[in-house]
Write a protein that holds these residues in place. Structure first.
Motif: not given
Ligand code: MG
Ligand code: AMP
Length: 272
Positions: A72, A128, A202
């Protein structure tokens, strides 16, 4: 690249079967560049990308798959904003992979991935990817180890299939360190215009920094192949990240030598 700088691809590529230690990889490394000296080559590489993509799209011969992975705040979205600014949206798109939907979860983990791979002439950027199935899935024990462990070999076989059928695969791991992530999360929290990016989750993921690092080290060590190499991009400095990714992508596209197709047309045609 310039006369006094080697190809960054050679510096950043993970040689197949080498053992990657992220603690030893300096996320601030800039390979002799400064923000100032990087500026012009970065612009040149974007211009090179623009021209290469146009020929690639006209030629309709090669699919290009770009995989972006990183923890992240590592800069996946920023990379897309920067690099994609060089590309014509016609023939180029982003596939983002979040938490699988119910339908996706009811299939094997490559099902939704394969559905988004590029066709001839297209550049697809994975924000991703299938690698989450050996990253978040492993860190959170979403499936048992007996199920995720064989995925390294399955992923290598999948990518080998894509490459053998003509796809150029370029995989970037955006490497930031823990303190850089702390600063980026804090900056998101402190700036109301960035709150939309701030996820309380996060902070939970951040607590698992070491688990993610170990999982990434396995990915990089086991899944960098001749068919689909990983590049570890030092990404604390956004300007270096942009330089490196632009240059490596442009180099990989250039190696394909895309050409405008030669079209047979009648001679001396004057359009009335
Ligand atoms: Mg994120
Ligand atoms: P973002 O990239 O910030 O939009 O977040 C996407 C979220 O989806 C991340 O928290 C990922 O860990 C999660 N995600 C992506 N792929 C998977 C997967 N295969 N299984 C579970 N979570 C995933």
């Amino acid at each position: 690249m310039s006369a006094d700088h080697p190809h960054l691809a050679e510096r950043l590529i993970v040689k197949p079967s080498s053992k990657v230690s992220l603690h030893e990889a300096d996320a601030n490394e800039s390979h002799g560049y400064t923000k100032d000296t990087a500026a012009k080559p970065t612009l040149d590489d974007l211009a090179r990308l623009t021209s290469l993509q146009e020929r690639l799209f006209a030629e309709q011969k090669h699919p290009i798959l770009v995989v972006l992975q990183g923890i992240d705040t590592s800069g996946k979205d920023g990379t897309i904003r920067h690099v994609m600014s060089a590309l014509n949206p016609q023939g180029c798109w982003i596939a983002g992979f979040g938490v699988p939907t119910a339908v996706e979860s009811a299939h094997d983990y490559l099902w939704r991935i394969h559905a988004q791979t590029p066709a001839n002439g297209e550049i697809v950027v994975f924000n991703r990817s299938h690698y989450e199935s050996v990253l978040v899935v492993r860190v959170h024990d979403l499936v048992p180890e007996a199920q995720w462990r064989p995925r390294f070999a399955q992923i290598n076989a999948f990518e080998e299939l894509l490459a053998a059928e003509g796809t150029t695969i370029v995989k970037f791991f955006l490497h930031i360190d823990r303190d850089e992530q702390r600063q980026r999360l804090q900056a998101r929290y402190d700036d109301p215009t960035k709150h939309w990016k701030f996820k309380m989750g996060d902070l939970e993921e951040r607590k698992r920094w070491d688990d993610y690092t170990a999982a990434y080290e396995d990915v990089l060590s086991r899944c960098s192949t001749d068919a689909a190499p990983w590049y570890v991009v030092p990404a604390n400095r956004k300007w270096f990240r942009n330089l490196a990714i632009g240059e490596i992508l442009a180099d990989r596209l250039e190696a394909l030598k895309p050409e405008y197709p030669v079209v047979e047309l009648p001679p001396n045609l004057v359009i009335a």
